[in-house]
Design an enzyme around this catalytic site. Structure first.
Site, PDB file in Angstrom:
ATOM      1  N   ARG A   1      42.958  34.504  -3.712  1.00  0.00           N
ATOM      2  CA  ARG A   1      44.253  34.961  -4.243  1.00  0.00           C
ATOM      3  C   ARG A   1      44.128  36.325  -4.911  1.00  0.00           C
ATOM      4  O   ARG A   1      45.072  37.112  -4.896  1.00  0.00           O
ATOM      5  CB  ARG A   1      44.798  33.937  -5.232  1.00  0.00           C
ATOM      6  CG  ARG A   1      45.354  32.731  -4.514  1.00  0.00           C
ATOM      7  CD  ARG A   1      45.899  31.712  -5.476  1.00  0.00           C
ATOM      8  NE  ARG A   1      46.682  30.723  -4.743  1.00  0.00           N
ATOM      9  CZ  ARG A   1      47.051  29.560  -5.234  1.00  0.00           C
ATOM     10  NH1 ARG A   1      46.721  29.237  -6.481  1.00  0.00           N
ATOM     11  NH2 ARG A   1      47.757  28.725  -4.518  1.00  0.00           N
TER      12      ARG A   1
ATOM     13  N   LYS B   1      50.417  11.588   2.349  1.00  0.00           N
ATOM     14  CA  LYS B   1      51.597  10.745   2.142  1.00  0.00           C
ATOM     15  C   LYS B   1      52.895  11.259   2.751  1.00  0.00           C
ATOM     16  O   LYS B   1      53.255  12.415   2.598  1.00  0.00           O
ATOM     17  CB  LYS B   1      51.813  10.566   0.635  1.00  0.00           C
ATOM     18  CG  LYS B   1      50.720   9.736   0.003  1.00  0.00           C
ATOM     19  CD  LYS B   1      51.015   9.494  -1.446  1.00  0.00           C
ATOM     20  CE  LYS B   1      50.040   8.480  -2.021  1.00  0.00           C
ATOM     21  NZ  LYS B   1      50.202   8.345  -3.465  1.00  0.00           N
TER      22      LYS B   1
ATOM     23  N   GLY C   1      47.019  23.619   0.314  1.00  0.00           N
ATOM     24  CA  GLY C   1      45.698  23.767  -0.303  1.00  0.00           C
ATOM     25  C   GLY C   1      44.578  23.214   0.564  1.00  0.00           C
ATOM     26  O   GLY C   1      43.576  23.894   0.823  1.00  0.00           O
TER      27      GLY C   1
ATOM     28  N   GLY D   1      53.146  24.696  -2.383  1.00  0.00           N
ATOM     29  CA  GLY D   1      54.446  24.111  -2.714  1.00  0.00           C
ATOM     30  C   GLY D   1      55.604  24.984  -2.265  1.00  0.00           C
ATOM     31  O   GLY D   1      56.592  24.494  -1.699  1.00  0.00           O
TER      32      GLY D   1
END
Ligand code: ADP
Ligand code: MG
Length: 392
Positions: free
Chosen positions: A36, A193, A346, A369
């Site tokens: 990053r 999930k 990630g 996200g």
């Protein structure tokens, strides 16, 4: 999208404050992955080349607001940034009271989340921060989905607010693939999930020509199709939604394929013995941890025939050597294909690193996200603010 862009602004002699995403992993006072920080370098260099005095903002981790906590200090980031830039980078602690910075200099302001009001987007805090600069540059895509004082409030409070090149490129790329992709458009959504990615799956089904599910998500679809999944990670309370998504795909004339063969084990561990099973052969004491070789070939063929590929989420427990082959096959098929490919998340980025396929992926999203929320069709508050202030 209509917003001001840093590339087009005159910055000579101006105090330019750039919101970065320096939320990097730190261990023993050292940055352990500097991807990053490296991603931010072109923006910082461009601002310096344009003659700006540069102030950098970022959050790191989740400290308690209102007080300094050495554990969440940006000091390790300042040290790494100095090495990468080849310039002194001063770390400023009490920066809200004012910062001295001259053209050609870089100052890193300590963790924005040490300030009370950051996460509640306090207007007074946003005004104070905005008052420290002539131009505010939002360049942290990974935090654009949060309306915080240093991401959203400050955009509205600043004299001039624009998007940095990293953010602009990310938004331009995502816009293009969601609204005007080269078809067929394929999405591969893996991970653990369904519940965390249900909205993404729903939104993607409206846009894609083909949807492949993987990982624990696929297990729920396998169960929804009536097969035994034994001890596999799956979500019984998501079966209904999985069935609804399967029907939605059928209604569009497509399907959500489930793996034909799978790799199973009798325990969830790195040294568990891998066993190959047909999808209809999984026993009650087994758990599905990866796709099988036939399925890997089948998915690789779909990838090869696509015009655009969106990838989020590994298709197996790739952290375990014996159950990594499926994710590796997907990563390598994307690398080989001539499709425009975009990956985010990630663990997905960790897999891409692990298999060394980075060069073969057209665009790697910096925000997990935010990437998923954009794909869902949600608007990102910081981006909405940039558009609003550009409009008047
Ligand atoms: P990303 O971070 O890329 O969005 P997720 O966090 O949603 O991805 O999912 C990654 C995790 O899913 C990994 O830790 C991986 O081990 C797990 N996973 C993948 N397949 C399975 C499976 N069959 N059973 C259990 N966990 C799985
Ligand atoms: Mg993850």
């Amino acid at each position: 999208m209509n917003f001001l862009r840093m590339e087009n602004r005159a910055l000579a002699g101006k105090r330019v404050m750039i919101r970065e995403d320096f939320n990097v992993p730190v261990s023993d006072g050292c940055v352990t992955s500097d991807a990053r920080i490296k991603a931010a370098l072109p923006t910082i260099r461009l601002a310096l080349d344009k003659g700006a005095a540069v102030l950098l903002l970022s959050h790191l981790g989740r400290p308690v607001e209102g007080r300094f906590d050495a554990q969440f200090s940006l000091r390790p980031v300042a040290a790494r940034l100095e090495e990468l830039l080849g310039l002194d980078v001063a770390l400023k602690t009490d920066w809200l009271n004012g910062v001295d910075v001259a053209a050609g200099e870089v100052v890193l302001c300590e963790n924005v989340r040490f300030n009370r009001g950051e996460k509640s987007n306090d207007a007074e805090l946003a005004r104070t921060m905005a008052g420290l600069c002539d131009v505010f540059v939002m360049d942290a895509f990974g935090t654009a989905h949060r309306a915080h004082a240093s991401t959203e409030g400050i955009v509205r409070a600043a004299l001039v607010a624009c998007a940095g090149p990293l953010l602009s490129r990310e938004l331009d790329t995502l816009e293009k693939i969601l609204h005007d992709p080269v078809r067929p458009l394929l999405a591969i959504v893996g991970g653990s999930k369904v519940s965390t990615k249900l909205k993404v799956l729903d939104a993607l089904l409206d846009k894609v020509d083909e949807l492949i599910v993987g990982g624990g998500i696929a297990n729920t679809f396998i169960a929804a199709s009536g097969y035994e999944v034994g001890q596999s990670l799956y979500e019984p309370d998501q079966l209904h939604d999985a069935q609804r998504l399967i029907q939605k795909a059928h209604a569009k004339g497509g399907s959500i394929p489930i793996p034909k063969d799978v790799m199973v084990a009798k325990s969830f561990s790195a040294d568990a013995k891998p066993l190959l099973r047909g999808v209809d052969e999984v026993a009650q004491d087994e758990m599905i941890l990866d796709i099988g070789p036939l399925t890997a070939i089948e998915y690789s063929t779909v990838i090869a025939g696509s015009g655009t590929v969106i990838w989020n989420g590994p298709v197996g427990v790739f952290e375990f050597r014996h159950f990594a082959a499926g994710t590796r096959a997907v990563a390598e098929a994307i690398e080989r294909s001539s499709a425009f490919s975009i990956a985010g998340g990630g663990d997905t980025l960790a897999a891409i690193d692990q298999y060394g396929v980075k060069e073969g992926i057209s665009y790697i999203s910096t925000g997990g996200g935010a990437f998923l929320e954009f794909v869902e069709g949600k608007s990102l508050p910081a981006v909405v603010a940039l558009q609003d202030v550009a409009g008047d």
